[in-house]
Design an enzyme around this catalytic site. Sequence first.
Site, PDB file in Angstrom:
ATOM      1  N   MET A  94       8.467  -0.067  -0.122  1.00  0.00           N
ATOM      2  CA  MET A  94       9.078  -0.352   1.174  1.00  0.00           C
ATOM      3  C   MET A  94      10.560   0.051   1.217  1.00  0.00           C
ATOM      4  SD  MET A  94       6.406  -1.385   2.630  1.00  0.00           S
ATOM      5  CE  MET A  94       6.856  -2.175   4.174  1.00  0.00           C
ATOM      6  N   HIS A 113      -0.040   4.838   4.910  1.00  0.00           N
ATOM      7  CA  HIS A 113       0.577   4.107   6.019  1.00  0.00           C
ATOM      8  C   HIS A 113      -0.538   3.412   6.804  1.00  0.00           C
ATOM      9  CE1 HIS A 113       3.512   3.081   9.029  1.00  0.00           C
ATOM     10  NE2 HIS A 113       2.650   3.463   9.952  1.00  0.00           N
TER      11      HIS A 113
HETATM   12  C1  GRF Z   1      -0.316  -1.641   2.588  1.00  0.00           C
HETATM   13  O1  GRF Z   1      -0.883  -2.033   3.811  1.00  0.00           O
HETATM   14  C2  GRF Z   1       0.400  -0.342   2.757  1.00  0.00           C
HETATM   15  O2  GRF Z   1      -0.273   0.546   3.595  1.00  0.00           O
HETATM   16  C3  GRF Z   1       1.664  -0.811   3.403  1.00  0.00           C
HETATM   17  O3  GRF Z   1       2.019  -1.978   2.687  1.00  0.00           O
HETATM   18  C4  GRF Z   1       0.827  -2.575   2.191  1.00  0.00           C
HETATM   19  C5  GRF Z   1       0.996  -2.680   0.708  1.00  0.00           C
HETATM   20  O4  GRF Z   1       0.024  -3.460   0.092  1.00  0.00           O
HETATM   21  N1  GRF Z   1       2.669   0.194   3.414  1.00  0.00           N
HETATM   22  P1  GRF Z   1      -0.134  -3.455  -1.494  1.00  0.00           P
HETATM   23  O5  GRF Z   1       1.240  -3.666  -2.117  1.00  0.00           O
HETATM   24  O6  GRF Z   1      -0.729  -2.152  -1.902  1.00  0.00           O
HETATM   25  O7  GRF Z   1      -1.025  -4.629  -1.787  1.00  0.00           O
END
Ligand code: GRF
Length: 199
Positions: A94, A113
């Site tokens: 992020m 995404h």
């Molecule tokens: C996922 O929905 C991804 O697409 C978004 O953040 C979430 C991350 O989940 N960008 P994780 O850390 O893989 O459990």
Amino acid sequence: MKNIVILISGSGSNMAAIVRAAEREGWARRFDARIAAVISNKADAAGLAIARAQGIATEVVAHKDFDTREAFDGALARAIDAQAPTLVVLAGFMRILTPAFVAHYEGRLLNIHPSLLPAFPGLRTHQRAIEAGCRVAGLTVHEVTVELDHGPILAQAAVPVMPDDTADTLAARVLAHEHRVYPQAIAAWLARPAPATPA
Ligand code: GRF
């Protein structure tokens, strides 16, 4: 050996799904590929423990320790490059990356995404899809380019929006499909013939 480096910020469930698929589908044998390291920008990311439990090297490059985006991205790139990566996979990572970082990994940097791009780039995708009255949501795996949540699309899956969905229930339904599609897209990327090198 093709080294894959996965970047996470949180729960790491996509990373875990990729690790499971690599094991189950024999990526080492089929593609000469392995998950070399998992790197987080947050020391408390739950995914780090999952990776360690799988015997995967982990590292934290905390964005809070750096004054500028450029300094953080520089340190992050040094940690990634220490693994001599063939592919860098953003999995719930992020942070917005600088153009220099993206250029450095051009053609070997993937992201997932949780929307059907080009709809809903950015944050709060599920809430925005519900508010827009979408009947269908989904996910996109794409190559990362300088513009946030753009770049060539490698895979997508559509997921229905139910009348009583909240952002959380929709996110959970989409996430289950992310766990299926992201490993498939990475396997397809690894199976591609290597680009021709100039003579
Ligand atoms: C996922 O929905 C991804 O697409 C978004 O953040 C979430 C991350 O989940 N960008 P994780 O850390 O893989 O459990």
